[in-house]
Design a protein around this motif. Structure first.
Motif, mmCIF file in Angstrom:
data_model
loop_
_atom_site.group_PDB
_atom_site.id
_atom_site.type_symbol
_atom_site.label_atom_id
_atom_site.label_comp_id
_atom_site.label_asym_id
_atom_site.label_seq_id
_atom_site.Cartn_x
_atom_site.Cartn_y
_atom_site.Cartn_z
ATOM 1 N N VAL A 193 0.863 -1.179 0.000
ATOM 2 C CA VAL A 193 0.000 0.000 0.000
ATOM 3 C C VAL A 193 0.897 1.226 0.000
ATOM 4 O O VAL A 193 1.745 1.370 0.879
ATOM 5 C CB VAL A 193 -0.896 0.012 1.253
ATOM 6 C CG1 VAL A 193 -1.740 1.280 1.305
ATOM 7 C CG2 VAL A 193 -1.798 -1.221 1.269
ATOM 8 N N ALA A 226 1.245 5.607 -0.554
ATOM 9 C CA ALA A 226 0.555 6.895 -0.627
ATOM 10 C C ALA A 226 1.259 7.766 -1.651
ATOM 11 O O ALA A 226 2.485 7.782 -1.738
ATOM 12 C CB ALA A 226 0.573 7.581 0.733
ATOM 13 N N VAL A 246 -7.019 4.590 -5.297
ATOM 14 C CA VAL A 246 -7.812 5.360 -4.349
ATOM 15 C C VAL A 246 -7.478 6.838 -4.525
ATOM 16 O O VAL A 246 -6.334 7.256 -4.349
ATOM 17 C CB VAL A 246 -7.495 4.904 -2.898
ATOM 18 C CG1 VAL A 246 -8.501 5.510 -1.938
ATOM 19 C CG2 VAL A 246 -7.484 3.387 -2.778
ATOM 20 N N ASP A 247 -8.499 7.618 -4.917
ATOM 21 C CA ASP A 247 -8.254 9.022 -5.245
ATOM 22 C C ASP A 247 -8.828 9.927 -4.164
ATOM 23 O O ASP A 247 -10.038 10.113 -4.090
ATOM 24 C CB ASP A 247 -8.873 9.336 -6.610
ATOM 25 C CG ASP A 247 -8.240 10.567 -7.230
ATOM 26 O OD1 ASP A 247 -7.248 11.080 -6.677
ATOM 27 O OD2 ASP A 247 -8.737 11.028 -8.272
ATOM 28 N N PRO A 285 -9.448 9.755 -0.792
ATOM 29 C CA PRO A 285 -10.606 9.125 -0.149
ATOM 30 C C PRO A 285 -11.157 9.914 1.024
ATOM 31 O O PRO A 285 -12.296 9.701 1.433
ATOM 32 C CB PRO A 285 -10.042 7.790 0.354
ATOM 33 C CG PRO A 285 -8.581 8.053 0.567
ATOM 34 C CD PRO A 285 -8.203 9.009 -0.531
ATOM 35 N N MET A 337 -8.998 5.829 6.426
ATOM 36 C CA MET A 337 -7.645 5.398 6.027
ATOM 37 C C MET A 337 -7.274 4.093 6.723
ATOM 38 O O MET A 337 -6.702 3.190 6.119
ATOM 39 C CB MET A 337 -6.608 6.471 6.372
ATOM 40 C CG MET A 337 -6.397 7.481 5.294
ATOM 41 S SD MET A 337 -5.790 6.767 3.751
ATOM 42 C CE MET A 337 -4.035 6.666 4.078
ATOM 43 N N ILE A 389 -9.189 1.209 5.063
ATOM 44 C CA ILE A 389 -8.645 0.833 3.749
ATOM 45 C C ILE A 389 -7.355 0.024 3.950
ATOM 46 O O ILE A 389 -7.169 -1.032 3.328
ATOM 47 C CB ILE A 389 -8.371 2.091 2.881
ATOM 48 C CG1 ILE A 389 -9.691 2.751 2.479
ATOM 49 C CG2 ILE A 389 -7.563 1.725 1.632
ATOM 50 C CD1 ILE A 389 -9.537 4.101 1.778
ATOM 51 N N CYS A 390 -6.493 0.489 4.825
ATOM 52 C CA CYS A 390 -5.200 -0.201 5.015
ATOM 53 C C CYS A 390 -5.388 -1.561 5.662
ATOM 54 O O CYS A 390 -4.713 -2.530 5.282
ATOM 55 C CB CYS A 390 -4.243 0.683 5.813
ATOM 56 S SG CYS A 390 -3.787 2.170 4.878
ATOM 57 N N CYS A 437 -6.710 -3.951 2.986
ATOM 58 C CA CYS A 437 -5.640 -4.334 2.058
ATOM 59 C C CYS A 437 -4.766 -5.411 2.703
ATOM 60 O O CYS A 437 -4.400 -6.397 2.057
ATOM 61 C CB CYS A 437 -4.788 -3.121 1.674
ATOM 62 S SG CYS A 437 -5.628 -2.035 0.521
ATOM 63 N N ALA A 445 -2.348 -1.188 -3.068
ATOM 64 C CA ALA A 445 -3.149 0.029 -3.247
ATOM 65 C C ALA A 445 -2.257 1.229 -3.484
ATOM 66 O O ALA A 445 -1.152 1.326 -2.940
ATOM 67 C CB ALA A 445 -4.017 0.283 -2.011
ATOM 68 N N ILE A 456 -2.782 5.180 -2.976
ATOM 69 C CA ILE A 456 -3.727 6.118 -2.376
ATOM 70 C C ILE A 456 -3.232 7.544 -2.610
ATOM 71 O O ILE A 456 -2.196 7.947 -2.080
ATOM 72 C CB ILE A 456 -3.874 5.861 -0.861
ATOM 73 C CG1 ILE A 456 -4.214 4.383 -0.594
ATOM 74 C CG2 ILE A 456 -4.928 6.784 -0.268
ATOM 75 C CD1 ILE A 456 -4.293 4.021 0.884
ATOM 76 N N ILE A 514 -3.355 11.103 -1.735
ATOM 77 C CA ILE A 514 -3.828 11.768 -0.523
ATOM 78 C C ILE A 514 -3.070 13.076 -0.318
ATOM 79 O O ILE A 514 -1.850 13.107 -0.440
ATOM 80 C CB ILE A 514 -3.700 10.825 0.694
ATOM 81 C CG1 ILE A 514 -4.348 11.426 1.920
ATOM 82 C CG2 ILE A 514 -2.268 10.400 0.962
ATOM 83 C CD1 ILE A 514 -4.840 10.387 2.891
#
Ligand SMILES: Nc1ncnc2c1ncn2[C@@H]1O[C@H](COP(=O)(O)OP(=O)(O)OP(=O)(O)O)[C@@H](O)[C@H]1O
Length: 264
Positions: A30, A32, A169-170, A172, A185, A188-189, A192, A199, A201, A203
């Motif tokens: 995942v 960012a 993920v745009d 979120p 957050m 989602i994590c 995953c 992912a 993300i 952010i």
């Protein structure tokens, strides 16, 4: 599992949003994506599933170069990529359950989707997902009756019911308050990790990114200028990504967030 090779996007206006971005995302990772407004974060996410057509370069999902696919093959490959949006993109007049099931439309046949008759296994999975995100009791509510955080949970279920290998993920949490943002957050994590899902993300909140992911990519003017663990984001590196600002405040905020986290 995902590799971007010299991915470039120049819009018709001449804006060069991505300049030969090369990036590998292993299965289950995942990450960012941070960077100032206009850095190319949304363009990058959207070039991966070709909601925006890349100008050149390759997007390798496993062994498949997505940029080379025709419409039918692209539709099939898109099932492997779930997308979660800033504004949730729910159908307001449909129920929570119907919105979640709409994530299966890429799988069920045309007529079935037209009459919205989904296989029982899809319905069972939708109930399981809603239970996991704490919304089982809201399955029959209309989407327009939900709070922002609840809507995003529905958006997450809709992406997961596709059974994707990768989540795109745009922003979120862009429309959510700070506490709900942290909850989303974290959810989602956790999901995953539970599902071995990779992912990306996008952010804008640096502190939030640092709290939850092990790898951060910093974009500036369409180029990767940082790629590393969150604790590598020193004030100097943040200045490189965002330009001059007093980053001590953000880093202090992160310490405070840690305390809030511990208290929650
Ligand atoms: N449809 C478009 N047509 C022309 N130029 C565009 C289009 N979409 C984005 N751009 C330009 O591409 C660049 C990158 O935009 P993008 O939206 O990807 O950045 P971003 O990092 O996601 O920004 P934000 O955080 O504000 O959403 C910007 O210069 C933007 O003006």
């Amino acid at each position: 599992m995902l590799r971007l090779d010299a991915l470039t996007k120049t819009y018709k206006t001449g804006d060069q949003a991505l300049k030969a971005v090369t990036l590998a995302v292993p299965s289950g990772q995942v990450l960012a994506l941070i960077g100032p407004s206009g850095a190319g974060k949304s363009t990058l996410i959207r070039c991966i599933n070709r909601l925006v057509e890349p100008s050149s370069g390759a997007v390798m999902l496993g062994d498949v170069d997505l940029t080379k696919l025709g419409a039918g093959a692209l539709r099939r490959e898109r099932r492997r990529m779930g997308m979660i949006f800033q504004e949730y993109a729910l159908v307001e007049r449909l129920t929570v359950m119907e919105n979640v099931l709409s994530g299966r439309l890429g799988y069920v046949g045309f007529w079935r989707s037209l009459t919205r008759r989904f296989p029982q296994s899809d319905v069972d999975e939708a109930f399981r997902l809603l239970d996991r995100v704490g919304l089982l009791h809201m399955a029959d509510k209309r989407a327009d009756e939900l709070s922002g955080g609840q809507r995003q949970r529905v958006g997450i279920c809709r992406a997961l019911i596709q059974n994707p290998a990768l989540l795109l993920v745009d922003e979120p949490t862009a429309s959510l308050d700070p506490k709900t943002s942290r909850q989303i957050m974290r959810l989602i994590c956790e999901l995953c990790a539970e599902r071995g899902l990779a992912a990306i993300i996008n952010i804008h909140d640096v502190a939030l990114a640092q709290m939850f992911v092990a790898r951060v990519i910093g974009l500036r003017l369409g180029e990767v200028v940082f790629d590393g663990p969150p604790d590598g984001l020193t004030p100097d590196r943040l200045t490189e990504i965002y330009g001059e600002e007093d980053w001590e405040a953000t880093i202090d905020a992160l310490d405070e967030e840690d305390e809030i986290e511990a208290a929650e």
